[in-house]
Enzyme design. Structure first.
Site, mmCIF file in Angstrom:
data_model
loop_
_atom_site.group_PDB
_atom_site.id
_atom_site.type_symbol
_atom_site.label_atom_id
_atom_site.label_comp_id
_atom_site.label_asym_id
_atom_site.label_seq_id
_atom_site.Cartn_x
_atom_site.Cartn_y
_atom_site.Cartn_z
ATOM 1 N N CYS A 1 0.822 -1.212 0.000
ATOM 2 C CA CYS A 1 0.000 0.000 0.000
ATOM 3 C C CYS A 1 0.857 1.262 0.000
ATOM 4 O O CYS A 1 0.421 2.309 -0.475
ATOM 5 C CB CYS A 1 -0.950 -0.006 1.189
ATOM 6 S SG CYS A 1 -0.143 -0.366 2.769
ATOM 7 N N HIS B 1 -0.945 0.084 7.644
ATOM 8 C CA HIS B 1 -1.572 0.286 6.338
ATOM 9 C C HIS B 1 -1.534 1.758 5.977
ATOM 10 O O HIS B 1 -1.558 2.632 6.854
ATOM 11 C CB HIS B 1 -3.018 -0.218 6.382
ATOM 12 C CG HIS B 1 -3.751 -0.128 5.082
ATOM 13 N ND1 HIS B 1 -3.243 -0.647 3.908
ATOM 14 C CD2 HIS B 1 -4.952 0.435 4.752
ATOM 15 C CE1 HIS B 1 -4.104 -0.416 2.922
ATOM 16 N NE2 HIS B 1 -5.136 0.242 3.413
#
Length: 824
Positions: free
Chosen positions: A309, A783
């Site tokens: 990510c 994340h």
């Protein structure tokens, strides 16, 4: 018919190869686009190079290489079943050979009908391609190669009746008080730390030591316990194992698995301290809100390949900037036409292929950046792994790659480049030195002392310590709220220069440094310094909220240069420090004389009364410019481990020997006889420096890029002659591509257009247009998502999901991106 097709294949038989060991077969994705076997036109795999191409690009490869035989792969999706695990496809694969340019097709089942000489060799090649592993198998997260087995100790494990009860939180190692990577021994209930791991977690290995002493075999990792199970390790079997009775074994020590919180949210790792982290995850991802999904050009998501990510968010932001769009999207056809025979290794081609939001497909499921990740991470020990990375480090890595691959053409990273003026002042002599360096962003600190809720933070910290001492549940965490103005003020504050050598005193002294903008970039990157190291050297994230403004005016931070009232430090290099075994020998061309320093003896005596050696105190007072006991005390703390800490203060002044030096270089460096690496020269020339001047700088600094940049800035007097000699002695550069794509809104700084780095100076007024946020305890876990302002509205990019943002969490960002406002 079969015989006719066999005759068609015969001329191309020498070009049909069988994949050998080491050959990569690209049968899952096109080298120029996101076409795959599931796409409408399928995928064409060259039977010679094993590169994959979509229907739109296979003709180009045929014209460029003359390769005529391709395997056409088409996957037909039959049914789509949805369950709580996500999406599950049922599909049917179809494969056939296609001969270009006439598109003759031979279904693979019909190959056996071809003449024996043709069918045997073609069948072997086709089977090898179909059975070959994906070219990206190593880049994809792999599951365990072997299924985890039930431990031989699980059913017969003996547990001690020692009345040990494990609290639901507040765990720490019984031997070293570590709070990370803790393991509960299932025999006696000992809580001990594991080994140190590459990802920053770990401890001192006390759990393993305990096994060696007691032979108690099984342990469970405390922060992995969920209602679904836990991670169990067998020290005797030396592997992860299953324990079917783990619930009973844990209940022996008072742990109810059904009451334990999950440690995974949305497939990403989070901490056992769920209250803070769950809140952060929910706020940043705007959970609980009905977000409207958007698709199309500029609104295409990027699939997460497993901890990738950080790559997706950085690429989304970069390619929302017009400079990057113009350089790559604007030259799309040219880049494709001039790509090498193997486009998978070409930076420009893969950047164009993987530009988020500009794929012609606009897939709602997001596009896969496998080829780009494989290329940009090649040779990098961290980015080539499947571990989570720091998005800021990756951003700088991409900018560096763009710099390297933009020699002789427009460089889109010029939009980020600016000059920093560093002013260093000697505290003793009050003289100053001004230098400039290139930078691509600013890092602002987070001063907790400036928090607007400081009293609340102090109360929380007191309650947390009390709960920890009494083994109670910690209080509700409190997030520090810090004004951005305080962060910016801390960024501009003077800082001490370690081991500063004053050329005015010709000795070490105290020095302070301040930084200002010598130029303002067109796009400003602001990183919030949220990450630090704990006392156990484990990277941790500061839980802070910064009220980052939408508009920013930095004009007051514009550098002013040398003032009329200031006196510059002499341009004298520090003396050469000789090895211990040569001191005292007549090998040094310098003579020394001793000066009598001016010292505030009262301050020195005040420090000596604290127990420090008097001579050390006198040196501390002198080297801090007689600025008082407090400054001198800080000097003592910083230098008390030095071997000459308590020796008397002597100030040698250098008298140059009249004999000639070994080098005529202005900096006293001996130029290397060999040429610097061409890669280093290209990096400097891509920044706008003349080639000859770049080579001279690299030679004078032993090919050190950072020092070479400083050398260029401190030697402007040779630039004119360098430019002239370059024009006379070197071959002309072909800048047609660069000139054809130069559409800068701001002119390059006129005094640096030919002799310095390319910058786009202008006013220091900015507007926020994007920010990247991180969720998790450190950069090595968690994340990333990003928010980008497009068409007057904020959009959230969360992997492959792209939605209109309802409440962008601007105060929880990690990296902020501003664009310059036009002059009014």
């Amino acid at each position: 018919m079969a015989a006719d097709l066999g005759e068609l294949l015969v001329p191309y038989m020498p070009t049909i190869r069988v994949p050998r060991t080491g050959d990569r077969v690209f049968k899952s994705e096109c080298a120029f686009s996101f076409d795959s076997p599931e796409s409408e036109g399928g995928l064409y795999v060259c039977m010679n190079t094993f590169l994959g191409f979509g229907r739109e690009h296979v003709e180009r490869h045929y014209r460029k290489t003359g390769q005529s035989v391709y395997m056409h792969l088409k996957r037909h999706v039959k049914e789509l079943n949805r369950d709580f695990n996500g999406e599950d496809y049922e599909y049917e694969d179809e494969a056939k050979l296609v001969i270009f340019p006439d598109h003759f097709e031979i279904p693979l089942p019909n190959i056996e009908e071809l003449p024996a000489l043709v069918s045997e060799s073609v069948t072997i090649a086709c089977d090898a391609v179909l059975n070959a592993s994906s070219a990206y198998k190593k880049q994809e997260p792999e599951s365990w190669e072997e299924e985890i087995q039930v431990s031989k100790h699980a059913r017969s494990l003996r547990q001690l009746d020692n009345d040990v009860r494990i609290p639901p939180n507040g765990w720490k190692c019984q031997k070293c008080e570590m709070r990370e990577n803790l393991w509960l021994n299932l025999t006696d209930g000992a809580v001990l730390c594991g080994k140190w791991f590459f990802d920053g977690s770990g401890g001192n290995g006390h759990a393993l030591e305990h096994f060696r002493e007691t032979k108690y075999p099984l342990a469970v990792k405390l922060d992995t316990i969920t209602p679904d199970g836990a991670d169990v390790y067998s020290f005797e079997e030396e592997e992860a194992v299953l324990d079917p009775q783990v619930s009973e074994h844990l209940s022996h020590f008072g742990i109810d698995m059904l009451q334990m919180q999950k440690r995974v949210k949305n497939g990403h790792h989070i901490d056992n301290n769920t209250r803070t982290r769950v809140s952060e995850w929910e706020v940043i991802q705007e959970s609980g809100m009905k977000l409207k999904a958007v698709y199309g050009s500029g609104y295409t998501g990027v699939k997460n390949l497993g901890n990738s990510c950080y790559l997706g968010t950085v690429m989304q932001v970069l390619f929302s900037i017009p400079d990057f769009q113009r350089m790559y999207v604007g030259n799309l056809q040219r880049i494709f036409d001039y790509s090498p025979l193997d486009p998978t290794g070409d930076f420009a081609t893969q950047i164009v292929c993987d530009i988020p939001g500009f794929s012609l497909q606009h897939q709602q499921k997001g596009v896969s950046p496998r080829m780009l990740k494989a290329l940009v991470s090649r040779g990098h020990p961290e980015f080539c792994s499947n571990r989570q990375q720091d998005a800021h480090e990756f951003l700088l890595h991409i900018i560096n790659l763009v710099e390297r691959n933009s020699a002789g053409s427009e460089n889109p990273s010029d939009a980020f480049r600016f000059l920093v003026e560093e002013r260093v002042q000697c505290c003793q002599s009050r003289r100053v030195r001004y230098t400039q360096r290139v930078d691509y962003g600013i890092q602002v600190p987070t001063p907790f002392e400036a928090a607007t809720n400081r009293e609340e933070l102090l109360t929380y910290e007191a309650k947390r310590k009390e709960a920890e001492e009494n083994m109670r549940a910690p209080p509700e965490p409190v997030r520090a709220r810090i004004p951005f103005t305080a962060c910016l003020q801390a960024f501009t504050e003077p800082e001490n220069v370690p081991d500063f050598w004053s050329s005015a005193l010709q000795a070490k002294s105290a020095g302070v440094k301040t930084c200002r903008f010598a130029s303002f970039p067109e796009y400003l990157i602001v990183q919030i310094k949220k990450f630090t190291f704990g006392v156990d050297w484990v990277p941790k994230k500061l839980d802070v909220a910064i009220d980052v403004p939408d508009f920013l005016d930095l004009n007051r931070l514009r550098a002013a240069g040398l003032q009329a009232s200031e006196e510059e430090l002499p341009d004298i290099m520090p003396p050469i420090v000789l090895p211990e075994d040569t001191r005292g020998m007549s090998v040094c061309p310098l003579a020394f004389k001793t000066q009598t320093p001016e010292i505030d003896e009262a301050a020195a005596m005040q420090l000596a009364e604290m127990g420090f050696p008097l001579e050390a105190c006198r040196k501390a007072v002198y080297y801090t410019g007689n600025m008082g006991p407090e400054m001198a005390f800080n000097w003592i703390i910083a230098h008390m481990e030095e071997p000459d800490f308590a020796e008397p203060l002597t100030l040698p002044s250098m008298i140059p020997d009249p004999s000639p030096t070994t080098s005529d270089s202005p900096m006293g460096a001996t130029p290397l006889g060999n040429s610097p690496p061409e890669e280093s020269v290209s990096i400097l020339t891509s920044m706008g420096f003349p080639r000859n001047h770049s080579i001279q700088a690299l030679k004078a600094t032993n090919n050190n890029l950072e020092r070479a940049l400083d050398w260029i800035f401190t030697h402007p007097e040779v630039e004119e002659s360098d430019t002239l000699s370059e024009m006379a002695d070197t071959e002309p550069n072909d800048n047609t591509f660069s000139n054809a794509n130069s559409h800068n809104d701001f002119m390059l700084s006129p005094d640096r257009e030919t002799s310095g780095p390319r910058i786009k100076d202008g006013p220091g007024r900015y507007e926020l247009f994007a920010f990247i946020s991180h969720m998790g305890a450190s950069t090595m876990s968690g994340h990333y998502v990003c928010h980008i302002k497009k068409e007057g509205r904020w959009v959230i990019y969360n992997d492959h999901k792209v939605c209109l943002s309802e409440r962008p969490p601007k105060d929880l960002g990690y990296i902020y991106f501003y664009h310059r406002l036009p002059s009014s």
